[in-house]
Design a protein around this motif. Structure first.
Motif, PDB file in Angstrom:
ATOM      1  N   GLY A 189       0.777  -1.130   0.002  1.00  0.00           N
ATOM      2  CA  GLY A 189       0.046  -0.040  -0.094  1.00  0.00           C
ATOM      3  C   GLY A 189       0.819   1.393  -0.053  1.00  0.00           C
ATOM      4  N   THR A 190       0.150   2.215   0.053  1.00  0.00           N
ATOM      5  CA  THR A 190       0.849   3.719   0.175  1.00  0.00           C
ATOM      6  C   THR A 190       0.768   4.573   1.648  1.00  0.00           C
ATOM      7  N   VAL A 191       1.755   4.751   2.196  1.00  0.00           N
ATOM      8  CA  VAL A 191       2.067   5.310   3.501  1.00  0.00           C
ATOM      9  C   VAL A 191       1.235   6.642   3.456  1.00  0.00           C
ATOM     10  N   LEU A 192       0.242   6.706   4.392  1.00  0.00           N
ATOM     11  CA  LEU A 192      -0.415   7.957   4.490  1.00  0.00           C
ATOM     12  C   LEU A 192       0.321   8.930   5.607  1.00  0.00           C
ATOM     13  N   ARG A 193       0.401   8.145   6.914  1.00  0.00           N
ATOM     14  CA  ARG A 193       0.672   9.027   7.999  1.00  0.00           C
ATOM     15  C   ARG A 193       1.648   8.007   8.645  1.00  0.00           C
ATOM     16  N   PHE A 194       2.661   8.542   9.527  1.00  0.00           N
ATOM     17  CA  PHE A 194       3.077   7.972  10.625  1.00  0.00           C
ATOM     18  C   PHE A 194       4.237   8.765  11.543  1.00  0.00           C
ATOM     19  N   GLY A 195       4.451   8.185  12.493  1.00  0.00           N
ATOM     20  CA  GLY A 195       5.064   8.998  13.589  1.00  0.00           C
ATOM     21  C   GLY A 195       4.854   8.540  15.036  1.00  0.00           C
ATOM     22  N   GLU A 196       5.304   9.254  15.796  1.00  0.00           N
ATOM     23  CA  GLU A 196       5.149   8.837  17.431  1.00  0.00           C
ATOM     24  C   GLU A 196       4.178   9.334  18.136  1.00  0.00           C
ATOM     25  N   LEU A 197       3.503   8.971  18.947  1.00  0.00           N
ATOM     26  CA  LEU A 197       2.361   9.387  19.634  1.00  0.00           C
ATOM     27  C   LEU A 197       2.730  10.173  20.979  1.00  0.00           C
ATOM     28  N   LYS A 198       2.375  11.211  20.956  1.00  0.00           N
ATOM     29  CA  LYS A 198       2.910  12.228  22.044  1.00  0.00           C
ATOM     30  C   LYS A 198       1.847  13.087  22.618  1.00  0.00           C
ATOM     31  N   GLY A 199       2.088  13.663  23.661  1.00  0.00           N
ATOM     32  CA  GLY A 199       1.147  14.703  24.214  1.00  0.00           C
ATOM     33  C   GLY A 199      -0.162  13.939  24.659  1.00  0.00           C
ATOM     34  N   ALA A 200      -1.114  14.712  25.256  1.00  0.00           N
ATOM     35  CA  ALA A 200      -2.245  14.301  25.795  1.00  0.00           C
ATOM     36  C   ALA A 200      -3.149  13.749  24.896  1.00  0.00           C
ATOM     37  N   GLY A 201      -3.854  12.753  25.154  1.00  0.00           N
ATOM     38  CA  GLY A 201      -5.059  12.115  24.531  1.00  0.00           C
ATOM     39  C   GLY A 201      -4.570  11.071  23.283  1.00  0.00           C
ATOM     40  N   ALA A 202      -3.376  10.980  22.889  1.00  0.00           N
ATOM     41  CA  ALA A 202      -2.829  10.113  22.096  1.00  0.00           C
ATOM     42  C   ALA A 202      -3.781  10.096  20.794  1.00  0.00           C
ATOM     43  N   MET A 203      -3.422  11.112  19.829  1.00  0.00           N
ATOM     44  CA  MET A 203      -4.344  11.649  18.692  1.00  0.00           C
ATOM     45  C   MET A 203      -3.529  11.191  17.456  1.00  0.00           C
ATOM     46  N   ILE A 204      -4.279  10.795  16.345  1.00  0.00           N
ATOM     47  CA  ILE A 204      -3.483  10.521  14.968  1.00  0.00           C
ATOM     48  C   ILE A 204      -4.288  11.540  14.131  1.00  0.00           C
ATOM     49  N   GLU A 205      -3.066  12.058  13.370  1.00  0.00           N
ATOM     50  CA  GLU A 205      -3.669  13.049  12.482  1.00  0.00           C
ATOM     51  C   GLU A 205      -4.217  12.328  11.245  1.00  0.00           C
ATOM     52  N   GLN A 206      -5.618  12.479  11.104  1.00  0.00           N
ATOM     53  CA  GLN A 206      -6.233  12.297   9.949  1.00  0.00           C
ATOM     54  C   GLN A 206      -5.888  13.075   8.513  1.00  0.00           C
ATOM     55  N   VAL A 207      -5.818  14.331   8.674  1.00  0.00           N
ATOM     56  CA  VAL A 207      -5.306  15.173   7.749  1.00  0.00           C
ATOM     57  C   VAL A 207      -5.166  16.635   8.471  1.00  0.00           C
ATOM     58  N   LYS A 208      -4.285  17.451   7.844  1.00  0.00           N
ATOM     59  CA  LYS A 208      -3.999  18.666   8.685  1.00  0.00           C
ATOM     60  C   LYS A 208      -4.990  19.489   9.098  1.00  0.00           C
ATOM     61  N   ARG A 422      22.627   3.354  23.171  1.00  0.00           N
ATOM     62  CA  ARG A 422      21.263   3.942  23.070  1.00  0.00           C
ATOM     63  C   ARG A 422      20.414   2.937  22.126  1.00  0.00           C
ATOM     64  N   SER A 423      19.213   2.525  22.261  1.00  0.00           N
ATOM     65  CA  SER A 423      18.507   1.857  21.438  1.00  0.00           C
ATOM     66  C   SER A 423      17.301   2.748  21.053  1.00  0.00           C
ATOM     67  N   GLU A 424      16.947   3.084  19.718  1.00  0.00           N
ATOM     68  CA  GLU A 424      15.940   4.068  19.419  1.00  0.00           C
ATOM     69  C   GLU A 424      15.295   3.608  18.127  1.00  0.00           C
ATOM     70  N   PHE A 425      13.940   3.327  18.016  1.00  0.00           N
ATOM     71  CA  PHE A 425      13.290   2.912  16.805  1.00  0.00           C
ATOM     72  C   PHE A 425      13.018   4.182  15.865  1.00  0.00           C
ATOM     73  N   LYS A 426      13.723   3.864  14.630  1.00  0.00           N
ATOM     74  CA  LYS A 426      13.366   5.182  13.569  1.00  0.00           C
ATOM     75  C   LYS A 426      12.911   4.445  12.173  1.00  0.00           C
ATOM     76  N   PHE A 427      11.858   5.071  11.852  1.00  0.00           N
ATOM     77  CA  PHE A 427      11.104   4.761  10.536  1.00  0.00           C
ATOM     78  C   PHE A 427      12.123   5.035   9.321  1.00  0.00           C
ATOM     79  N   SER A 428      11.869   3.863   8.623  1.00  0.00           N
ATOM     80  CA  SER A 428      12.764   4.027   7.220  1.00  0.00           C
ATOM     81  C   SER A 428      11.911   4.244   5.904  1.00  0.00           C
ATOM     82  N   ILE A 429      10.636   4.871   6.103  1.00  0.00           N
ATOM     83  CA  ILE A 429       9.910   5.341   5.276  1.00  0.00           C
ATOM     84  C   ILE A 429       9.622   6.898   4.913  1.00  0.00           C
ATOM     85  N   LYS A 430       8.924   7.353   4.171  1.00  0.00           N
ATOM     86  CA  LYS A 430       8.594   8.711   3.963  1.00  0.00           C
ATOM     87  C   LYS A 430       6.929   8.637   3.573  1.00  0.00           C
ATOM     88  N   ARG A 431       6.246   9.684   3.738  1.00  0.00           N
ATOM     89  CA  ARG A 431       4.887   9.833   3.523  1.00  0.00           C
ATOM     90  C   ARG A 431       4.662   9.796   2.098  1.00  0.00           C
TER      91      ARG A 431
END
Length: 445
Positions: A189-208, A422-431
């Protein structure tokens, strides 16, 4: 010498009788045709309220309506092409399209999309004649850019379009990344969104301009690891305890199909909680594979709408993924929480789960009860262990394309440790990247 024409012409008796009878028959048939035509005109005039001009206008009604419909559809298509061109030009300039609700979203709510999807399912289940199957499947592949070289079986062995939709592939077409410290894509498929969930509420951006809650997507009974906002500074053991406590939650309790969003002031996601949204087109490979080795503990099925999930719908329908029918699988892997949400869409009401073949989606329901009934929930036995899946195992399949939302915990850097360790997960994709099942979405050291 003058000749005079006779006043009477003598004709043979047999000839004159035959001619007179033929003329009488011809006049009689013409009269009957005229009477039928006159009767039809009177009937059309009576339907039109006795106005003769209305009967004449009716003959132009159907062609006129057809032309008007075609012109309207052409204008809408031209506008869609224009809007899509504007969006692409904006993206080239680095401008992200914003959420903009319009009347189309309201109109879609009036259409019985669940019934339409079930009808489409019946059509695609019709068994095709053997000689016709290759032509139908090739036409579909040509229309939606499917790769027929990867198909496991000859085309005439797929009895219906549905079997072709959920086709398996030849061995080796989707190699699984063997790296033990990587997480792979569960689908093509096509990558639409990805990232780390931060801040209050754990929100995923559907679109800007608009986001939706992870808790609403997964359900209030989810294993989703959350913590009080005041505990955000705790490190080490505090995070481990929150992850362990999440495994002891009563995730088998009843939750609402349209769950309440967690209080964004009092809760926020634990450190190292990530997400990735992947959209499948109709021509894509439709099977869902396991992204890691993990234990599937619970399955949750939400009945909902079946709105389309294409890019235009994402920009115009609020809470699209939360409102649509979906199947959520939750469990644990070596780094903590893992959830995969398979989102249904128009003509994709059927989501097959291979680890639970008896599950049926898009069942007939009253429209008013779509969001009033609790989700169907099942805890996989044995409790606390569930079903073990290996990376790359087949889990489920869509009938046509749709969307998968992946939510998972992954390693993050610990500032108290040495930089070299250090051990840190990093995405290897782009939107916007096209990914295939088995390809790495991200890695960690």
């Amino acid at each position: 010498m003058k000749f005079r024409a006779p006043k009477t012409i003598f004709i043979l008796p047999s000839t004159s009788c035959h001619l007179n009878s033929s003329l009488r028959n011809h006049n009689r048939s013409f009269a009957s045709v005229f009477r039928r035509f006159q009767t039809s005109l009177q009937a059309r005039a009576s339907v039109g309220g006795g106005n003769g001009s209305s009967s004449q206008g009716d003959s132009y009604l159907v062609p006129g309506a057809t032309v008007a419909t075609l012109l309207m559809l052409g204008a809408l298509h031209a506008r869609r092409l224009y809007d899509d061109k504007k969006v692409e030009e904006a993206r080239e300039r680095g401008i992200e399209p914003e959420f903009k609700s319009d009347i189309k979203a309201t109109f879609l709510r009036l259409i019985p999309l669940r019934l339409v999807s079930r009808c489409w399912g019946h059509i695609t289940n019709v068994e095709l004649p053997i000689w016709l199957r290759p032509y139908v499947h090739r036409a579909w592949a040509r229309a939606f850019h499917s790769n027929l070289e990867e198909v496991a079986l000859p085309l005439d062995e797929y009895a219906s379009l549905r079997e072709f939709f959920v086709r398996s592939l030849k061995d080796g077409c989707r190699p699984i990344d063997p790296d033990l410290q990587c997480l792979v894509s569960p689908v093509d498929g096509t990558v639409l969104r990805f990232g780390e969930l931060k801040g209050a509420g754990a929100m995923i951006e559907q679109v800007k301009g608009f986001s939706y809650s992870v808790a609403a997507l997964l359900g209030t009974g989810s294993l989703l690891p959350m913590m009080a906002a005041g505990d955000g500074n705790e490190e080490g053991s505090g995070q481990e305890n929150s992850s362990a406590d999440s495994g002891k939650r009563s995730w088998w309790k009843i939750s609402l199909a349209y769950p309440k969003v967690l209080d964004p002031v009092s809760t926020c996601p634990v450190k190292g909680l990530f997400y990735c949204v992947i959209y499948l087109k109709p021509g894509d490979y439709h099977r869902i594979h396991s992204p890691v080795d993990w234990q599937v503990l619970v399955r949750r099925h939400f009945s909902g709408h079946l709105f389309p999930v294409n890019e235009r719908a994402v920009r115009t329908i609020r809470n699209l993924y939360v409102e649509n029918e979906r199947v959520v699988l939750e469990g644990l892997w070596q780094e903590g929480f893992m959830a995969i949400a398979a989102i249904g869409a128009t003509n994709i009401g059927s989501i097959e789960v291979f680890i639970e073949p008896e599950l049926r989606t898009n069942k007939p329901k009253r429209r008013k009860s779509l969001h009033s009934d609790p989700p169907e929930e099942r805890v996989y036995e044995p409790e606390g262990v569930g079903i073990m899946l290996k990376k790359g195992d087949e889990m489920a399949a869509f009938n046509m394309g749709s969307t998968v939302v992946l939510i998972f915990q992954a390693p993050v850097s610990n500032l108290h440790e040495n930089v070299a360790s250090r051990s840190e997960f990093k995405f290897s994709i782009k939107r916007g990247d096209r990914v295939r099942a088995g390809e790495a979405l991200g890695r960690w050291k």
